[in-house]
Design a protein around this motif. Structure first.
Motif, mmCIF file in Angstrom:
data_model
loop_
_atom_site.group_PDB
_atom_site.id
_atom_site.type_symbol
_atom_site.label_atom_id
_atom_site.label_comp_id
_atom_site.label_asym_id
_atom_site.label_seq_id
_atom_site.Cartn_x
_atom_site.Cartn_y
_atom_site.Cartn_z
ATOM 1 N N ARG A 1 -6.123 -1.802 -12.597
ATOM 2 C CA ARG A 1 -6.384 -0.758 -11.608
ATOM 3 C C ARG A 1 -7.843 -0.820 -11.155
ATOM 4 O O ARG A 1 -8.757 -0.887 -11.974
ATOM 5 C CB ARG A 1 -6.067 0.621 -12.192
ATOM 6 C CG ARG A 1 -4.581 0.839 -12.389
ATOM 7 C CD ARG A 1 -4.244 2.277 -12.612
ATOM 8 N NE ARG A 1 -2.799 2.477 -12.703
ATOM 9 C CZ ARG A 1 -2.216 3.657 -12.836
ATOM 10 N NH1 ARG A 1 -2.953 4.754 -12.901
ATOM 11 N NH2 ARG A 1 -0.902 3.750 -12.910
ATOM 12 N N ARG B 1 0.831 -1.204 0.000
ATOM 13 C CA ARG B 1 0.000 0.000 0.000
ATOM 14 C C ARG B 1 0.865 1.253 0.000
ATOM 15 O O ARG B 1 0.630 2.200 -0.766
ATOM 16 C CB ARG B 1 -0.923 -0.014 1.221
ATOM 17 C CG ARG B 1 -1.918 1.143 1.262
ATOM 18 C CD ARG B 1 -2.800 1.052 2.486
ATOM 19 N NE ARG B 1 -2.057 1.257 3.712
ATOM 20 C CZ ARG B 1 -2.173 0.503 4.803
ATOM 21 N NH1 ARG B 1 -2.990 -0.521 4.810
ATOM 22 N NH2 ARG B 1 -1.464 0.776 5.882
ATOM 23 N N GLY C 1 -8.088 -4.467 -7.141
ATOM 24 C CA GLY C 1 -7.575 -4.931 -5.859
ATOM 25 C C GLY C 1 -6.446 -5.915 -6.060
ATOM 26 O O GLY C 1 -5.954 -6.117 -7.173
ATOM 27 N N ALA C 2 -6.017 -6.542 -4.987
ATOM 28 C CA ALA C 2 -4.928 -7.514 -5.078
ATOM 29 C C ALA C 2 -5.377 -8.729 -5.871
ATOM 30 O O ALA C 2 -6.506 -9.204 -5.722
ATOM 31 C CB ALA C 2 -4.466 -7.929 -3.686
ATOM 32 N N ALA D 1 -5.531 0.470 -4.299
ATOM 33 C CA ALA D 1 -6.099 -0.397 -5.322
ATOM 34 C C ALA D 1 -6.596 0.395 -6.525
ATOM 35 O O ALA D 1 -6.666 -0.138 -7.640
ATOM 36 C CB ALA D 1 -7.243 -1.219 -4.735
ATOM 37 N N GLU D 2 -6.948 1.660 -6.313
ATOM 38 C CA GLU D 2 -7.423 2.494 -7.417
ATOM 39 C C GLU D 2 -6.270 3.107 -8.197
ATOM 40 O O GLU D 2 -6.414 3.440 -9.374
ATOM 41 C CB GLU D 2 -8.320 3.618 -6.873
ATOM 42 C CG GLU D 2 -9.532 3.133 -6.105
ATOM 43 C CD GLU D 2 -10.483 2.328 -6.970
ATOM 44 O OE1 GLU D 2 -10.563 2.622 -8.186
ATOM 45 O OE2 GLU D 2 -11.119 1.392 -6.445
ATOM 46 N N ALA E 1 -5.624 -2.720 1.101
ATOM 47 C CA ALA E 1 -5.107 -1.884 0.008
ATOM 48 C C ALA E 1 -5.707 -0.482 0.011
ATOM 49 O O ALA E 1 -5.027 0.500 -0.291
ATOM 50 C CB ALA E 1 -5.368 -2.564 -1.333
ATOM 51 N N ASP F 1 -5.399 -7.411 -0.094
ATOM 52 C CA ASP F 1 -6.561 -6.822 -0.741
ATOM 53 C C ASP F 1 -7.399 -6.023 0.242
ATOM 54 O O ASP F 1 -7.833 -4.898 -0.047
ATOM 55 C CB ASP F 1 -7.397 -7.938 -1.367
ATOM 56 C CG ASP F 1 -8.531 -7.410 -2.225
ATOM 57 O OD1 ASP F 1 -8.269 -6.572 -3.106
ATOM 58 O OD2 ASP F 1 -9.686 -7.834 -2.028
ATOM 59 N N ARG G 1 -15.314 -4.132 -4.025
ATOM 60 C CA ARG G 1 -14.250 -3.812 -3.084
ATOM 61 C C ARG G 1 -14.732 -3.980 -1.643
ATOM 62 O O ARG G 1 -15.905 -3.749 -1.329
ATOM 63 C CB ARG G 1 -13.751 -2.370 -3.295
ATOM 64 C CG ARG G 1 -13.175 -2.098 -4.669
ATOM 65 C CD ARG G 1 -11.955 -2.957 -4.950
ATOM 66 N NE ARG G 1 -10.913 -2.756 -3.950
ATOM 67 C CZ ARG G 1 -10.196 -3.738 -3.396
ATOM 68 N NH1 ARG G 1 -10.434 -5.006 -3.711
ATOM 69 N NH2 ARG G 1 -9.267 -3.467 -2.515
#
Length: 320
Positions: free
Chosen positions: A139, A66, A142-143, A101-102, A97, A94, A193
């Motif tokens: 993008r 992160r 998430g993981a 994540a974005e 994040a 995840d 998410r």
């Protein structure tokens, strides 16, 4: 691009002449020239073998991934990891994040075969993961886990074979995509998410596989030893032995959340909304795992405990 390398099989050589564990930079040099177009910075992370990885190491990897995107400006992160608990670390990454994540992709990968075996899968998995992390298609997803050129959502992926290079599956859910010709081919939408988190995740969460005749003292013994929450692996649609109900109710009164998952695939239905005759533990305070596998429900409870007391945990799981 940042590579966080934890060693394990993807970096191992058991050759009698040159045994050992390659560093992240050394593993990168194994890749064929031109396999990855992006610039990659490799950092080695001291970690236990995957089958013995501690929650603190998993949390460190999540925080470093992160931070790499939000604070250090990397476009993406790849984490090499042993395959035994790869799915748990991926899901914890995840869950934590957040906004990262974005802004960038986070990809975890590993290998079933060591570097000195015939046709090792590690170099191909790493090359594909670096391509995936550099591709803007991921993008917001998430993981993810990238192995055998397939891209799996962290929430859905499971290790299903200990010896095949096709070791992971998301079934019954689809793979998110594949790496083909140096780019990501998107095949399906990622899961929604997870809820936002706050505070510090707990690291001491117990996971108990239930069985007919289980002694309730197992639950209280773990709590007495310091467990801040308990996940029960039940059967069917969230069923656990009735002999545990009194203890579940007591732990709930003490502020110790008890989450019930199932060893079967189930839908993301709240425990209290299961059909009549199932999910009965909801009546004594248990929280449903929302279709998560037991090991991932444990990761989720670790994060949920950082949001507050048992009511906050219940609310967080309700939005998972």
């Amino acid at each position: 691009m940042l590579l966080l390398a934890t060693g394990d099989t993807i970096a191992h050589s058991y050759d009698a002449v040159r045994p050992g564990v390659a560093s992240g930079a050394e593993v990168l040099r194994v890749l064929p020239p031109g396999a990855v177009a992006a610039d990659v910075v490799a950092e080695d992370v001291m970690a236990e073998p995957s089958w013995d990885m501690s929650p603190s190491t998993m949390l460190e990897l999540a925080r470093r991934a992160r931070s790499a995107i939000l604070e250090r400006g990397f476009d993406g992160v790849v984490i090499t990891h042993g395959t035994d608990v790869l799915e748990e670390t991926a899901y914890l990454v995840d869950l934590l994040a957040g906004r990262a994540a974005e802004q960038g992709a986070i990809v975890l990968t590993g290998a079933v075969r060591s570097l000195d075996e015939l046709s090792p899968d590690g170099p191909r998995n790493l090359a594909s993961s670096l391509v995936a992390a550099a591709d803007g298609a991921l993008r917001g997803a998430g993981a993810v886990v990238c192995v055998n050129d397939e891209i799996h959502a962290a929430r859905w992926v499971t290790k299903v074979d200990a010896t095949s290079i096709a070791a992971f599956s998301s079934a019954p859910f689809p793979v998110l995509g594949r790496v083909v010709g140096g780019r990501v081919e998107t095949l399906s939408a990622p899961p929604h998410r997870p809820p936002a988190f706050s505070g510090d995740p707990a690291s001491d969460v117990a996971l108990i596989k239930t069985y007919p005749g289980i002694d309730p003292v197992l639950l209280t013994a773990l709590v007495d030893a310091g467990a801040q929450g308990v996940v029960l692996e039940g059967t069917g649609l969230g069923n656990v032995p009735v002999g545990l109900f009194t203890t579940i109710a007591e732990l709930t009164e003490w502020g110790i959340p008890v989450v019930v998952a199932s060893r079967c695939r189930t839908g993301a239905v709240p425990l209290e909304e299961m059909r009549l005759g199932t999910g009965l533990a909801a009546g004594v305070g248990a929280i449903g795992a929302r279709g998560l596998a037991p090991s991932k429900a444990r990761c989720a409870l670790m994060v949920a405990l950082g949001t507050g007391g048992i009511d906050a945990v219940r609310d967080w799981f309700g939005r998972l």
